[in-house]
Design a protein around this motif. Structure first.
Motif, PDB file in Angstrom:
ATOM      1  N   VAL A 129       1.041  -1.107  -0.115  1.00  9.81           N
ATOM      2  CA  VAL A 129      -0.420  -0.385   0.164  1.00  9.81           C
ATOM      3  C   VAL A 129       0.557   1.539  -0.205  1.00  9.81           C
ATOM      4  N   SER A 130       0.461   2.519  -1.359  1.00  5.43           N
ATOM      5  CA  SER A 130       1.200   3.097  -1.062  1.00  5.43           C
ATOM      6  C   SER A 130       0.338   4.464  -0.343  1.00  5.43           C
ATOM      7  N   ARG A 131      -0.552   4.936  -0.322  1.00  5.45           N
ATOM      8  CA  ARG A 131      -1.700   6.171  -0.381  1.00  5.45           C
ATOM      9  C   ARG A 131      -2.160   5.785   0.907  1.00  5.45           C
ATOM     10  N   SER A 132      -3.008   6.611   1.624  1.00  6.67           N
ATOM     11  CA  SER A 132      -4.273   6.335   2.314  1.00  6.67           C
ATOM     12  C   SER A 132      -5.512   6.274   2.189  1.00  6.67           C
ATOM     13  N   ALA A 133      -6.616   5.368   2.603  1.00  2.00           N
ATOM     14  CA  ALA A 133      -7.693   5.793   2.327  1.00  2.00           C
ATOM     15  C   ALA A 133      -8.394   7.150   1.664  1.00  2.00           C
ATOM     16  N   GLU A 134      -7.987   8.183   2.499  1.00  2.00           N
ATOM     17  CA  GLU A 134      -7.847   9.222   2.754  1.00  2.00           C
ATOM     18  C   GLU A 134      -7.341  10.097   1.953  1.00  2.00           C
ATOM     19  N   SER A 135      -6.512  10.076   1.468  1.00  2.00           N
ATOM     20  CA  SER A 135      -5.821  10.277  -0.049  1.00  2.00           C
ATOM     21  C   SER A 135      -6.491  10.422  -1.872  1.00  2.00           C
ATOM     22  N   ILE A 136      -6.525   9.080  -1.469  1.00  2.00           N
ATOM     23  CA  ILE A 136      -7.803   8.127  -2.617  1.00  2.00           C
ATOM     24  C   ILE A 136      -8.908   8.262  -2.968  1.00  2.00           C
ATOM     25  N   CYS A 137     -10.088   8.284  -1.596  1.00  2.00           N
ATOM     26  CA  CYS A 137     -11.506   9.090  -1.764  1.00  2.00           C
ATOM     27  C   CYS A 137     -10.926  10.198  -1.485  1.00  2.00           C
ATOM     28  N   SER A 138     -10.168  11.425  -1.926  1.00  2.00           N
ATOM     29  CA  SER A 138     -10.636  12.963  -1.973  1.00  2.00           C
ATOM     30  C   SER A 138     -10.415  12.496  -3.560  1.00  2.00           C
ATOM     31  N   GLU A 139      -9.344  11.561  -4.629  1.00  2.00           N
ATOM     32  CA  GLU A 139      -9.485  11.690  -5.883  1.00  2.00           C
ATOM     33  C   GLU A 139     -10.531  11.375  -6.323  1.00  2.00           C
ATOM     34  N   LEU A 140     -10.829  10.472  -5.214  1.00  2.00           N
ATOM     35  CA  LEU A 140     -12.156   9.791  -5.992  1.00  2.00           C
ATOM     36  C   LEU A 140     -13.519  10.527  -6.651  1.00  2.00           C
ATOM     37  N   ARG A 141     -13.957  11.467  -5.188  1.00  2.00           N
ATOM     38  CA  ARG A 141     -14.002  12.061  -4.876  1.00  2.00           C
ATOM     39  C   ARG A 141     -14.849  13.326  -6.403  1.00  2.00           C
ATOM     40  N   VAL A 172     -15.740  -3.696  -5.966  1.00  2.00           N
ATOM     41  CA  VAL A 172     -15.664  -1.765  -6.920  1.00  2.00           C
ATOM     42  C   VAL A 172     -17.173  -1.335  -7.132  1.00  2.00           C
ATOM     43  N   ASP A 173     -17.834  -2.262  -7.253  1.00  2.00           N
ATOM     44  CA  ASP A 173     -19.521  -1.473  -6.916  1.00  2.00           C
ATOM     45  C   ASP A 173     -19.938  -0.777  -5.569  1.00  2.00           C
ATOM     46  N   LYS A 174     -18.976  -1.699  -4.582  1.00  2.00           N
ATOM     47  CA  LYS A 174     -19.398  -0.742  -3.462  1.00  2.00           C
ATOM     48  C   LYS A 174     -19.085   0.485  -3.360  1.00  2.00           C
ATOM     49  N   ILE A 175     -17.789   0.806  -3.629  1.00  2.00           N
ATOM     50  CA  ILE A 175     -16.688   1.955  -3.521  1.00  2.00           C
ATOM     51  C   ILE A 175     -17.811   3.098  -4.481  1.00  2.00           C
ATOM     52  N   ARG A 176     -18.017   2.469  -5.908  1.00  2.00           N
ATOM     53  CA  ARG A 176     -18.581   3.414  -6.292  1.00  2.00           C
ATOM     54  C   ARG A 176     -20.057   3.717  -5.552  1.00  2.00           C
ATOM     55  N   GLN A 177     -20.864   3.047  -5.058  1.00  2.00           N
ATOM     56  CA  GLN A 177     -22.044   3.046  -4.723  1.00  2.00           C
ATOM     57  C   GLN A 177     -22.258   4.150  -2.953  1.00  2.00           C
ATOM     58  N   VAL A 178     -21.141   3.915  -2.549  1.00  2.00           N
ATOM     59  CA  VAL A 178     -20.766   4.926  -1.549  1.00  2.00           C
ATOM     60  C   VAL A 178     -20.645   6.490  -2.162  1.00  2.00           C
ATOM     61  N   LEU A 179     -19.402   5.978  -2.398  1.00  2.00           N
ATOM     62  CA  LEU A 179     -19.313   7.445  -3.198  1.00  2.00           C
ATOM     63  C   LEU A 179     -20.509   8.166  -4.062  1.00  2.00           C
ATOM     64  N   ILE A 180     -21.696   7.415  -4.830  1.00  2.00           N
ATOM     65  CA  ILE A 180     -22.856   8.100  -5.235  1.00  2.00           C
ATOM     66  C   ILE A 180     -24.012   8.502  -3.993  1.00  2.00           C
ATOM     67  N   ASN A 181     -24.185   7.522  -3.193  1.00  2.00           N
ATOM     68  CA  ASN A 181     -24.990   7.616  -1.669  1.00  2.00           C
ATOM     69  C   ASN A 181     -24.682   8.554  -0.674  1.00  2.00           C
ATOM     70  N   SER A 182     -23.713   8.589  -0.883  1.00  2.00           N
ATOM     71  CA  SER A 182     -23.401   9.258   0.451  1.00  2.00           C
ATOM     72  C   SER A 182     -22.609  10.098   0.287  1.00  2.00           C
ATOM     73  N   LYS A 183     -22.549  10.994   1.294  1.00  2.00           N
ATOM     74  CA  LYS A 183     -21.837  12.518   0.903  1.00  2.00           C
ATOM     75  C   LYS A 183     -20.229  11.964   1.980  1.00  2.00           C
ATOM     76  N   SER A 184     -20.888  11.504   2.970  1.00  3.83           N
ATOM     77  CA  SER A 184     -19.579  10.841   4.113  1.00  3.83           C
ATOM     78  C   SER A 184     -18.179   9.930   4.024  1.00  3.83           C
ATOM     79  N   SER A 185     -16.970  10.892   4.192  1.00  6.87           N
ATOM     80  CA  SER A 185     -15.581  10.559   3.652  1.00  6.87           C
ATOM     81  C   SER A 185     -15.478   9.379   4.353  1.00  6.87           C
ATOM     82  N   LYS A 186     -16.175   9.083   5.184  1.00  2.00           N
ATOM     83  CA  LYS A 186     -15.475   7.604   6.444  1.00  2.00           C
ATOM     84  C   LYS A 186     -16.361   6.768   5.720  1.00  2.00           C
TER      85      LYS A 186
END
Length: 274
Positions: A129-141, A172-186
Motif C-alpha cells: 500500500v502506497s497511499r492512505s484511504a483518505e488520499s484515495i477517496c479525495s481523488e475519487l470524489r 468495486v461496485d460497493k465503493i462506487r455506490q458509497v461515493l454516489i449515495n453518501s457524502k460521508s468521507s468515512k
C-alpha cells in the motif's frame, strides 16, 4: 528554517488542516513527527532553563487512521511514532535526569489480527500500500462516477496504490455506490481500508473508540513510579504530583481568562473525526 539558534517562544505551522499521514507525507513540505520531536528537544535544551522543561509529543493521526479502518496508514504512523520515541530515548540516555512517558488516551477501531476463526494475519499485504484511504477517496470524489471509464480508473488506483489485483466486481461496485449515495468521507475510507484489511486478515470492530486497555511505558529517571494497571485519570494526577503542579489552581486561573472566538468554517469534509 527552525534551528537550535531559533528563539523561544516559537510556533511552526506546516498545514492548513491536519498534517498528512506519514504514508502520504511530502518530505520536502512537511517534517516528520520524529524530526519535530528532535527539533523541539534541541530548542528546549538549548534554552538553558534552570527549571527544566516539559515536552508533549502527540502521534495524533494514529487515532484518525483507526477511525478510517485503514491498516497500512495506521501502521506507518505507528512506526513513525516509534521513531519519535526513539529520539526521546536517546535524549534521556544523554540526560539521565529526564523522564519519558508514552501512553494513549484510548484505542481506536477495535483492531484484531486474524479474522473468521483463522489465527494468522498477512502483514506483507500492507507493504504494497502506497497511499492512505483518505488520499484515495479525495481523488475519487473529484471524478465523474457515471463516466464509462470510471471503473477502469478505480481498478487502476486499487492495483497501483493498494497493490490489489484481484478486486471483485462487488467490491468495486460497493465503493462506487458509497461515493454516489453518501457524502460521508468515512464510508469511502472504510470501503477502501476494508479491501486491504480483508486480504491481510485484519478485523475492525468499530469506526470509533474502544474500551481496550492501552499501554503505559516509562523510561529514565523515576520511571519505576509509573507502572501497573491504572485508570487514565490517575496518570494525570501522578504526573501533576511528580511535577509539583497545582492543576486546580491553574484551572481556576484559566477559567478567568476570556478570549474572543473567531468564526471558523471547515470547508474540507475529508477529515471527519469522531
Amino acid at each position: 528554517m527552525v534551528s537550535k539558534s531559533s528563539q523561544l517562544p516559537l510556533l511552526a505551522l506546516f498545514a492548513n488542516d491536519h498534517m498528512d499521514y506519514e504514508i502520504d507525507r511530502d518530505t520536502q513540505g512537511q517534517p516528520s513527527l520524529s524530526e519535530m520531536t528532535k527539533t523541539g528537544l534541541d530548542l528546549l535544551n538549548a534554552a538553558n532553563n534552570t527549571q527544566g522543561f516539559f515536552l508533549m509529543v502527540e502521534g495524533a493521526r494514529i487515532d484518525m487512521a483507526g477511525h478510517d479502518n485503514d491498516p497500512a496508514t495506521h501502521l506507518h504512523d505507528i512506526i513513525e511514532y516509534w521513531r519519535a520515541v526513539d529520539v526521546v530515548r536517546k535524549f534521556v540516555d544523554q540526560h539521565p535526569d529526564t523522564l519519558l512517558i508514552s501512553t494513549s488516551d484510548h484505542e481506536t477501531g477495535g483492531i484484531t489480527l486474524g479474522t473468521h476463526n483463522e489465527y494468522f494475519w498477512l502483514p506483507q499485504v500492507l507493504h504494497s500500500v502506497s497511499r492512505s484511504a483518505e488520499s484515495i477517496c479525495s481523488e475519487l470524489r473529484q471524478s465523474e462516477y457515471d463516466n464509462s471509464d470510471y471503473d477502469d480508473n478505480l481498478l487502476l488506483i486499487i492495483e497501483q496504490d493498494l497493490g490489489i489485483s484481484n478486486a471483485t466486481d462487488d467490491e468495486v461496485d460497493k465503493i462506487r455506490q458509497v461515493l454516489i449515495n453518501s457524502k460521508s468521507s468515512k464510508k469511502c475510507k472504510h470501503a477502501i481500508g476494508h479491501l486491504v484489511s480483508a486480504r491481510s486478515h485484519i478485523g475492525w470492530s468499530t469506526g470509533g473508540h474502544s474500551a481496550a486497555d492501552v499501554g503505559l511505558f516509562a523510561y529514565g529517571q523515576d520511571s519505576n513510579l509509573f507502572k501497573g494497571s491504572i485508570e487514565n485519570y490517575q496518570l494525570g494526577k501522578a504526573l501533576a504530583s511528580y511535577l509539583n503542579v497545582d492543576t486546580d489552581a491553574i484551572t481556576k486561573t484559566l477559567d478567568k481568562i476570556r478570549t474572543k472566538q473567531l468564526e471558523f468554517v471547515h470547508r474540507d469534509n475529508n477529515h471527519d473525526h469522531d
